[in-house]
Structure formats: C-alpha cells, structure tokens
Design a protein around this motif. Structure first.
Motif, PDB file in Angstrom:
ATOM      1  N   GLU A  41       3.057  -0.331  -0.110  1.00 28.86           N
ATOM      2  CA  GLU A  41       4.242   0.502  -0.236  1.00 28.86           C
ATOM      3  C   GLU A  41       3.833   1.892  -0.692  1.00 28.86           C
ATOM      4  O   GLU A  41       3.034   2.038  -1.614  1.00 28.86           O
ATOM      5  CB  GLU A  41       5.191  -0.135  -1.254  1.00 28.86           C
ATOM      6  CG  GLU A  41       6.523   0.568  -1.355  1.00 28.86           C
ATOM      7  CD  GLU A  41       7.456  -0.136  -2.315  1.00 28.86           C
ATOM      8  OE1 GLU A  41       8.192  -1.024  -1.878  1.00 28.86           O
ATOM      9  OE2 GLU A  41       7.415   0.208  -3.520  1.00 28.86           O
ATOM     10  N   ILE A  42       4.354   2.908  -0.012  1.00 26.02           N
ATOM     11  CA  ILE A  42       4.135   4.306  -0.404  1.00 26.02           C
ATOM     12  C   ILE A  42       5.460   5.049  -0.313  1.00 26.02           C
ATOM     13  O   ILE A  42       6.458   4.504   0.161  1.00 26.02           O
ATOM     14  CB  ILE A  42       3.048   4.999   0.453  1.00 26.02           C
ATOM     15  CG1 ILE A  42       3.467   5.063   1.921  1.00 26.02           C
ATOM     16  CG2 ILE A  42       1.706   4.298   0.295  1.00 26.02           C
ATOM     17  CD1 ILE A  42       2.510   5.880   2.787  1.00 26.02           C
ATOM     18  N   ARG A  43       5.456   6.307  -0.729  1.00 30.39           N
ATOM     19  CA  ARG A  43       6.670   7.126  -0.658  1.00 30.39           C
ATOM     20  C   ARG A  43       6.951   7.515   0.799  1.00 30.39           C
ATOM     21  O   ARG A  43       6.029   7.671   1.584  1.00 30.39           O
ATOM     22  CB  ARG A  43       6.506   8.370  -1.523  1.00 30.39           C
ATOM     23  CG  ARG A  43       6.405   7.983  -3.011  1.00 30.39           C
ATOM     24  CD  ARG A  43       5.868   9.110  -3.810  1.00 30.39           C
ATOM     25  NE  ARG A  43       4.409   9.017  -3.786  1.00 30.39           N
ATOM     26  CZ  ARG A  43       3.609   9.537  -4.697  1.00 30.39           C
ATOM     27  NH1 ARG A  43       4.107  10.216  -5.695  1.00 30.39           N
ATOM     28  NH2 ARG A  43       2.302   9.410  -4.610  1.00 30.39           N
ATOM     29  N   VAL A  44       8.214   7.649   1.138  1.00 34.39           N
ATOM     30  CA  VAL A  44       8.622   7.922   2.520  1.00 34.39           C
ATOM     31  C   VAL A  44       7.926   9.145   3.091  1.00 34.39           C
ATOM     32  O   VAL A  44       7.359   9.098   4.180  1.00 34.39           O
ATOM     33  CB  VAL A  44      10.156   8.069   2.631  1.00 34.39           C
ATOM     34  CG1 VAL A  44      10.563   8.675   3.966  1.00 34.39           C
ATOM     35  CG2 VAL A  44      10.825   6.713   2.488  1.00 34.39           C
ATOM     36  N   LYS A  63      11.384   1.542   4.609  1.00 34.58           N
ATOM     37  CA  LYS A  63      11.915   0.450   3.787  1.00 34.58           C
ATOM     38  C   LYS A  63      13.286   0.844   3.245  1.00 34.58           C
ATOM     39  O   LYS A  63      14.230   0.087   3.322  1.00 34.58           O
ATOM     40  CB  LYS A  63      10.926   0.152   2.661  1.00 34.58           C
ATOM     41  CG  LYS A  63      11.235  -1.060   1.872  1.00 34.58           C
ATOM     42  CD  LYS A  63      10.107  -1.369   0.907  1.00 34.58           C
ATOM     43  CE  LYS A  63      10.521  -2.495  -0.003  1.00 34.58           C
ATOM     44  NZ  LYS A  63       9.534  -2.745  -1.036  1.00 34.58           N
ATOM     45  N   GLU A  81      13.487   6.057  -0.156  1.00 34.91           N
ATOM     46  CA  GLU A  81      12.389   6.574  -0.967  1.00 34.91           C
ATOM     47  C   GLU A  81      11.042   5.945  -0.653  1.00 34.91           C
ATOM     48  O   GLU A  81      10.010   6.537  -0.926  1.00 34.91           O
ATOM     49  CB  GLU A  81      12.696   6.370  -2.453  1.00 34.91           C
ATOM     50  CG  GLU A  81      13.880   7.176  -2.929  1.00 34.91           C
ATOM     51  CD  GLU A  81      14.148   6.968  -4.407  1.00 34.91           C
ATOM     52  OE1 GLU A  81      13.282   6.425  -5.113  1.00 34.91           O
ATOM     53  OE2 GLU A  81      15.243   7.349  -4.842  1.00 34.91           O
ATOM     54  N   LYS A  82      11.033   4.757  -0.116  1.00 34.39           N
ATOM     55  CA  LYS A  82       9.777   4.024   0.080  1.00 34.39           C
ATOM     56  C   LYS A  82       9.628   3.590   1.538  1.00 34.39           C
ATOM     57  O   LYS A  82      10.595   3.416   2.257  1.00 34.39           O
ATOM     58  CB  LYS A  82       9.736   2.761  -0.804  1.00 34.39           C
ATOM     59  CG  LYS A  82       9.840   3.016  -2.286  1.00 34.39           C
ATOM     60  CD  LYS A  82       8.563   3.587  -2.828  1.00 34.39           C
ATOM     61  CE  LYS A  82       8.651   3.750  -4.340  1.00 34.39           C
ATOM     62  NZ  LYS A  82       7.505   4.393  -4.890  1.00 34.39           N
ATOM     63  N   CYS A  83       8.383   3.408   1.923  1.00 38.70           N
ATOM     64  CA  CYS A  83       8.078   2.834   3.225  1.00 38.70           C
ATOM     65  C   CYS A  83       6.845   1.954   3.066  1.00 38.70           C
ATOM     66  O   CYS A  83       6.177   1.971   2.031  1.00 38.70           O
ATOM     67  CB  CYS A  83       7.878   3.903   4.289  1.00 38.70           C
ATOM     68  SG  CYS A  83       6.466   4.963   4.019  1.00 38.70           S
ATOM     69  N   LYS A 116      -3.517   4.833  -0.127  1.00 38.90           N
ATOM     70  CA  LYS A 116      -3.075   5.338  -1.432  1.00 38.90           C
ATOM     71  C   LYS A 116      -3.546   6.770  -1.652  1.00 38.90           C
ATOM     72  O   LYS A 116      -2.794   7.605  -2.165  1.00 38.90           O
ATOM     73  CB  LYS A 116      -3.624   4.449  -2.552  1.00 38.90           C
ATOM     74  CG  LYS A 116      -2.995   3.085  -2.609  1.00 38.90           C
ATOM     75  CD  LYS A 116      -3.651   2.259  -3.718  1.00 38.90           C
ATOM     76  CE  LYS A 116      -3.129   0.851  -3.739  1.00 38.90           C
ATOM     77  NZ  LYS A 116      -3.818   0.020  -4.763  1.00 38.90           N
ATOM     78  N   ASP A 131      -1.436   9.172   0.402  1.00 36.68           N
ATOM     79  CA  ASP A 131      -0.120   9.300  -0.234  1.00 36.68           C
ATOM     80  C   ASP A 131      -0.213  10.225  -1.450  1.00 36.68           C
ATOM     81  O   ASP A 131       0.582  11.161  -1.593  1.00 36.68           O
ATOM     82  CB  ASP A 131       0.400   7.916  -0.631  1.00 36.68           C
ATOM     83  CG  ASP A 131       1.830   7.942  -1.135  1.00 36.68           C
ATOM     84  OD1 ASP A 131       2.663   8.701  -0.581  1.00 36.68           O
ATOM     85  OD2 ASP A 131       2.134   7.196  -2.092  1.00 36.68           O
TER      86      ASP A 131
END
Length: 156
Positions: free
Chosen positions: A13-16, A110, A113-115, A145, A148
C-alpha cells in the motif's frame, strides 16, 4: 515439468499520488530509478524502441544479495487504463536459474488516499533446486517504498 512453473505475488500500500508517480516512472522514465534507489538499481539503458513504448528493450544493472546482476527485458504490455505494465526478461542473470521470467506490476486505486502496487512474477525454474525469487520480490517492494517516499519528499 509442470511443477516448476510458479507465480509469486506481493502487494504494497502506498499513497495515491505515489501510485501515479510509480506507474509513470516505471513506464516512461525507468532510467531515473537509479537516482531514487541506487543501492538496488545502478543503471537502466534503452537498447531498442522508446521508453514507455510497447516492444522496447531495456537492460538493467542491479545489485541483489550483494551480487552485481544484469537483466535485459522487453516491455511486453502497457495497459494505461488499468495502470499495468509487463516486462519479459530475455537475457541476464535470472535466466541462469529460470527458463522464463515475466514481471508484471499494477497500480490499483484503493480509496482517495491509498492505492496498492501489485507485483507478479511468473517463471519456470530450470530444476527443483532453484530458489523462489523472494529476495528479488523483497527488493521490488523496497523499490516501491523508495519511489513513494521520493515522490512525496519532492512534492513537499
């Protein structure tokens, strides 16, 4: 030997905004990855075609488990709508242990804020003693990571 064909998947999971940047850098600017995570990727060179174009050939110099490695890939598929890219390894260190090795990644929204960044390795071992490519998958997760973090530090 059907039992030697494998799939290895991982999601992170990372930020959009990082997901968009991640997709764009791997598709169109992979030569910038060595600036973001030089401990893993030292160089990316275009051999044929254009960065971001299906059918282009790219070679990588990278370090895995302290060992200098190379891989030459064909950018086999670009699916802009689903933010998916697939590379087929055609030369290099991976093919010393695997009959074929295909790397696919996809950025999946997702929420606002997240994807998720999904990595998929499809490969066939040359013999049963060949290890699963978990250290390479771990390196790809670290790379995700780093991209991101790099994107967000540049945006601030």
């Amino acid at each position: 030997m059907e039992g030697l064909k494998r799939r290895l998947e991982a999601e992170i999971e990372i930020r959009v905004a990082g997901g968009d940047a991640f997709h764009e850098i791997l598709m169109s600017r992979p030569h910038h990855i060595s600036n973001v995570h030089p401990e893993f990727v030292q160089d990316c060179e275009l051999h044929e075609g254009s960065f971001g174009k299906q059918g282009s050939k790219i070679s990588w110099r990278y370090t895995l488990d302290g060992k200098a490695c190379i891989a030459k890939q064909i950018l086999e598929l670009i699916d802009e709508e689903n933010k998916m890219i697939r590379f087929n390894v055609i030369e290099g260190d991976l093919l010393k242990e695997y009959k074929y090795f295909v790397i696919t990644f996809q950025v999946i929204a997702k929420d606002e804020e997240k994807c998720l960044v999904k990595w998929l390795f499809e490969y066939e071992k040359l013999h049963p003693g060949v290890p699963e490519p978990t250290t390479l998958m771990d390196a790809e997760i670290r790379l995700t990571k780093e991209i991101d973090e790099h994107h967000h530090s540049q945006a601030e």
